[in-house]
Scaffold this motif. Sequence first.
Motif, PDB file in Angstrom:
ATOM      1  N   PHE A 104      68.228   5.744   9.871  1.00  0.00           N
ATOM      2  CA  PHE A 104      68.716   6.967   9.233  1.00  0.00           C
ATOM      3  C   PHE A 104      67.783   8.141   9.512  1.00  0.00           C
ATOM      4  N   THR A 105      66.507   7.867   9.652  1.00  0.00           N
ATOM      5  CA  THR A 105      65.559   8.948   9.911  1.00  0.00           C
ATOM      6  C   THR A 105      65.822   9.627  11.245  1.00  0.00           C
ATOM      7  N   THR A 106      66.455   8.911  12.201  1.00  0.00           N
ATOM      8  CA  THR A 106      66.770   9.525  13.491  1.00  0.00           C
ATOM      9  C   THR A 106      67.930  10.498  13.381  1.00  0.00           C
ATOM     10  N   CYS A 107      68.676  10.435  12.279  1.00  0.00           N
ATOM     11  CA  CYS A 107      69.811  11.352  12.095  1.00  0.00           C
ATOM     12  C   CYS A 107      69.360  12.729  11.630  1.00  0.00           C
ATOM     13  N   LEU A 108      68.145  12.832  11.129  1.00  0.00           N
ATOM     14  CA  LEU A 108      67.655  14.117  10.654  1.00  0.00           C
ATOM     15  C   LEU A 108      67.359  15.032  11.833  1.00  0.00           C
ATOM     16  N   PRO A 109      67.892  16.241  11.850  1.00  0.00           N
ATOM     17  CA  PRO A 109      67.582  17.165  12.953  1.00  0.00           C
ATOM     18  C   PRO A 109      66.106  17.543  12.937  1.00  0.00           C
ATOM     19  N   ALA A 112      64.867  20.381  10.875  1.00  0.00           N
ATOM     20  CA  ALA A 112      64.786  20.234   9.418  1.00  0.00           C
ATOM     21  C   ALA A 112      63.416  19.763   8.959  1.00  0.00           C
ATOM     22  N   VAL A 113      62.669  19.119   9.843  1.00  0.00           N
ATOM     23  CA  VAL A 113      61.370  18.569   9.448  1.00  0.00           C
ATOM     24  C   VAL A 113      60.207  19.358  10.039  1.00  0.00           C
TER      25      VAL A 113
END
Length: 270
Positions: A104-109, A112-113
């Motif tokens: 799921f962490t790979t789905c974050l653009p 955004a981080v």
Amino acid sequence: MRQRLAADAALLAVAAGFAVPLLWLLLASVDSGADLRVRVPGSATADNFTAVLTPDITYAPMLNSLVLCGSSTLVTVVCAVLAAYPLSRHRSRLTRPYLLTILFTTCLPITAVMVPVYGLFVRVNLVDTTYGTALFLATAQLPFAVWLMKNFMDGVPRSVEEAAWTDGASVPQALVRVVLPLMGPGVTVVTVYTFIMLWGNFFVPFMLLLSPDKLPASVSIFTFFGNHGSVVYGQLAAFSILYSTPVLLLYVLIARRLGGGFALAGAVKG
């Protein structure tokens, strides 16, 4: 018949969508007056390559890219192996939720981080450092690398490890001397995939590296964009070809090994 013709036409349109930009890249790189049009140059010239083959434009940024992406790839692959081994060999109810969580962490653009990451890097004095940027790139690429590595490791028969343990090998020795050699093509796939993904990363080094002499080639491409919207298309195309060369050479060098097959059944015979 009409459906087949329509499908063929659609496939040709998709193929043209990929081929035309590549054709423009090749033609523009040898055209002194290149623009956005796809055209055959009146007289081919190597002036564009001569103009970009300088220490400031190509050599130093390429070396920075190799150091940055190579070190990040090494860290990613080593950590992926160490994480995938217990996930593959020890069954637990938490294994699948854990894998889904890291995936799921790979789905974050990445955008955004980057704000909290940049703030953290400022506090710990890692901004404008190659090793700090490499660590963040490795961290960002690690979740998917763990997934790939685990899938390849699942294909190694456990009986081979048990035979090594019977011969007196420890768990780390069995991993290094038995498991990794058998899943060599899998490790190669993860390594190449990771390197390619990192090689084309622009946003992270653009944000975390400030000194011009530390910028990789993916960022130094800004050199070809002028202050008033003008672009030196010929030199940009030549630089793009040079920039793609290391990845293409890497694929060519390992393509034969990848074609060697992933079948591990022969390892348990005899």
